[in-house]
Design a protein around this motif. Structure first.
Motif, PDB file in Angstrom:
ATOM      1  N   UNK A   1       0.852  -1.175   0.000  1.00  0.00           N
ATOM      2  CA  UNK A   1       0.000   0.000   0.000  1.00  0.00           C
ATOM      3  C   UNK A   1       0.891   1.228   0.000  1.00  0.00           C
ATOM      4  N   UNK A   2       0.362   2.315  -0.526  1.00  0.00           N
ATOM      5  CA  UNK A   2       1.173   3.516  -0.599  1.00  0.00           C
ATOM      6  C   UNK A   2       0.350   4.778  -0.668  1.00  0.00           C
ATOM      7  N   UNK A   3       1.059   5.881  -0.541  1.00  0.00           N
ATOM      8  CA  UNK A   3       0.471   7.204  -0.671  1.00  0.00           C
ATOM      9  C   UNK A   3       1.157   7.952  -1.800  1.00  0.00           C
ATOM     10  N   UNK A   4       0.367   8.538  -2.670  1.00  0.00           N
ATOM     11  CA  UNK A   4       0.830   9.417  -3.721  1.00  0.00           C
ATOM     12  C   UNK A   4       0.250  10.806  -3.474  1.00  0.00           C
ATOM     13  N   UNK A   5       0.827  11.802  -4.121  1.00  0.00           N
ATOM     14  CA  UNK A   5       0.252  13.136  -4.035  1.00  0.00           C
ATOM     15  C   UNK A   5       0.396  13.845  -5.369  1.00  0.00           C
ATOM     16  N   UNK A   6      -0.512  14.772  -5.599  1.00  0.00           N
ATOM     17  CA  UNK A   6      -0.482  15.567  -6.811  1.00  0.00           C
ATOM     18  C   UNK A   6      -0.785  17.014  -6.460  1.00  0.00           C
ATOM     19  N   UNK A   7       0.205  17.865  -6.667  1.00  0.00           N
ATOM     20  CA  UNK A   7       0.051  19.286  -6.431  1.00  0.00           C
ATOM     21  C   UNK A   7      -0.477  19.952  -7.694  1.00  0.00           C
ATOM     22  N   UNK A   8      -1.093  21.120  -7.568  1.00  0.00           N
ATOM     23  CA  UNK A   8      -1.606  21.820  -8.744  1.00  0.00           C
ATOM     24  C   UNK A   8      -0.519  22.051  -9.786  1.00  0.00           C
ATOM     25  N   UNK A   9      -0.798  21.673 -11.018  1.00  0.00           N
ATOM     26  CA  UNK A   9       0.136  21.880 -12.103  1.00  0.00           C
ATOM     27  C   UNK A   9       1.294  20.914 -12.154  1.00  0.00           C
ATOM     28  N   UNK A  10       1.315  19.924 -11.276  1.00  0.00           N
ATOM     29  CA  UNK A  10       2.404  18.966 -11.242  1.00  0.00           C
ATOM     30  C   UNK A  10       1.884  17.539 -11.407  1.00  0.00           C
ATOM     31  N   UNK A  11       2.779  16.642 -11.786  1.00  0.00           N
ATOM     32  CA  UNK A  11       2.399  15.253 -11.944  1.00  0.00           C
ATOM     33  C   UNK A  11       2.337  14.552 -10.587  1.00  0.00           C
ATOM     34  N   UNK A  12       1.603  13.463 -10.557  1.00  0.00           N
ATOM     35  CA  UNK A  12       1.485  12.692  -9.336  1.00  0.00           C
ATOM     36  C   UNK A  12       2.826  12.044  -8.989  1.00  0.00           C
ATOM     37  N   UNK A  13       3.174  12.074  -7.706  1.00  0.00           N
ATOM     38  CA  UNK A  13       4.424  11.495  -7.265  1.00  0.00           C
ATOM     39  C   UNK A  13       4.199  10.551  -6.093  1.00  0.00           C
ATOM     40  N   UNK A  14       5.043   9.556  -6.007  1.00  0.00           N
ATOM     41  CA  UNK A  14       4.975   8.594  -4.919  1.00  0.00           C
ATOM     42  C   UNK A  14       5.558   9.200  -3.656  1.00  0.00           C
ATOM     43  N   UNK A  15       4.808   9.142  -2.568  1.00  0.00           N
ATOM     44  CA  UNK A  15       5.242   9.699  -1.296  1.00  0.00           C
ATOM     45  C   UNK A  15       5.843   8.624  -0.396  1.00  0.00           C
ATOM     46  N   UNK A  16       5.142   7.516  -0.255  1.00  0.00           N
ATOM     47  CA  UNK A  16       5.598   6.451   0.633  1.00  0.00           C
ATOM     48  C   UNK A  16       4.893   5.157   0.290  1.00  0.00           C
ATOM     49  N   UNK A  17       5.570   4.044   0.538  1.00  0.00           N
ATOM     50  CA  UNK A  17       4.966   2.725   0.370  1.00  0.00           C
ATOM     51  C   UNK A  17       5.272   1.872   1.587  1.00  0.00           C
ATOM     52  N   UNK A  18       4.435   0.880   1.798  1.00  0.00           N
ATOM     53  CA  UNK A  18       4.652  -0.082   2.869  1.00  0.00           C
ATOM     54  C   UNK A  18       4.160  -1.438   2.400  1.00  0.00           C
ATOM     55  N   UNK A  19       4.992  -2.445   2.567  1.00  0.00           N
ATOM     56  CA  UNK A  19       4.611  -3.796   2.180  1.00  0.00           C
ATOM     57  C   UNK A  19       3.745  -4.421   3.254  1.00  0.00           C
ATOM     58  N   UNK A  20       3.178  -5.568   2.936  1.00  0.00           N
ATOM     59  CA  UNK A  20       2.365  -6.274   3.915  1.00  0.00           C
ATOM     60  C   UNK A  20       3.187  -6.685   5.134  1.00  0.00           C
ATOM     61  N   UNK A  21       4.495  -6.830   4.951  1.00  0.00           N
ATOM     62  CA  UNK A  21       5.375  -7.169   6.051  1.00  0.00           C
ATOM     63  C   UNK A  21       5.919  -5.983   6.816  1.00  0.00           C
ATOM     64  N   UNK A  22       5.626  -4.763   6.351  1.00  0.00           N
ATOM     65  CA  UNK A  22       6.019  -3.571   7.076  1.00  0.00           C
ATOM     66  C   UNK A  22       7.244  -2.844   6.553  1.00  0.00           C
ATOM     67  N   UNK A  23       7.830  -3.285   5.454  1.00  0.00           N
ATOM     68  CA  UNK A  23       8.961  -2.572   4.875  1.00  0.00           C
ATOM     69  C   UNK A  23       8.484  -1.279   4.220  1.00  0.00           C
ATOM     70  N   UNK A  24       9.228  -0.190   4.424  1.00  0.00           N
ATOM     71  CA  UNK A  24       8.793   1.121   3.957  1.00  0.00           C
ATOM     72  C   UNK A  24       9.805   1.775   3.040  1.00  0.00           C
ATOM     73  N   UNK A  25       9.310   2.664   2.191  1.00  0.00           N
ATOM     74  CA  UNK A  25      10.126   3.525   1.348  1.00  0.00           C
ATOM     75  C   UNK A  25       9.476   4.896   1.300  1.00  0.00           C
ATOM     76  N   UNK A  26      10.308   5.939   1.182  1.00  0.00           N
ATOM     77  CA  UNK A  26       9.814   7.301   1.224  1.00  0.00           C
ATOM     78  C   UNK A  26      10.430   8.158   0.133  1.00  0.00           C
ATOM     79  N   UNK A  27       9.651   9.127  -0.321  1.00  0.00           N
ATOM     80  CA  UNK A  27      10.172  10.204  -1.133  1.00  0.00           C
ATOM     81  C   UNK A  27      11.222  10.957  -0.314  1.00  0.00           C
ATOM     82  N   UNK A  28      12.338  11.312  -0.936  1.00  0.00           N
ATOM     83  CA  UNK A  28      13.430  11.947  -0.203  1.00  0.00           C
ATOM     84  C   UNK A  28      12.980  13.185   0.567  1.00  0.00           C
TER      85      UNK A  28
END
Length: 120
Positions: A34-61
């Motif tokens: 599962x993850x979170x994306x965001x889209x600001x006005x005038x910009x493309x959608x970007x990946x913010x963070x993800x988490x696996x079913x086991x709890x491993x995470x990744x984040x936008x810098x």
């Protein structure tokens, strides 16, 4: 099939915090990453963070150290705790999930989005 419903967005001052929630409902064999994306006005959608079913995470810098993604598998819910918010965090935030359906098809499911506005 699975539906994702986000909540928790709103207006907050710079430096403040918000906690977004995304609850999955419906019928599925499993919900994987599962993850979170965001889209600001005038910009493309970007990946913010993800988490696996086991709890491993990744984040936008740009959100590392400020945002924390977590999930409660029993409640079929993913969260995004956002601290030290900045005006550049202003966007519509979308929940995303990789789902295995009851027919064992693999699908990507999106929520409807929740607006986060950070004032300066």
């Amino acid at each position: 099939q699975v539906l994702l419903v986000e909540s928790g967005g709103g207006l907050v001052q710079a430096g403040g915090s918000l906690r977004l929630s995304c609850a999955a409902s419906g019928i599925a064999f499993s919900i994987n990453t599962m993850g979170w994306y965001r889209q600001a006005p005038g910009k493309q959608r970007e990946l913010v963070a993800t988490i696996t079913s086991g709890g491993s995470t990744n984040y936008l810098d740009s959100v590392k150290g400020r945002f924390t993604i977590s999930r409660d598998n029993a409640k079929h819910t993913v969260y995004l705790q956002m601290n030290s918010l900045k005006p550049e965090d202003t966007a519509v935030y979308y929940c995303n999930a990789g789902v295995v359906t009851i027919t064992l098809a693999r699908l990507e499911v999106w929520g409807q989005g929740t607006l986060v506005t950070v004032s300066s």
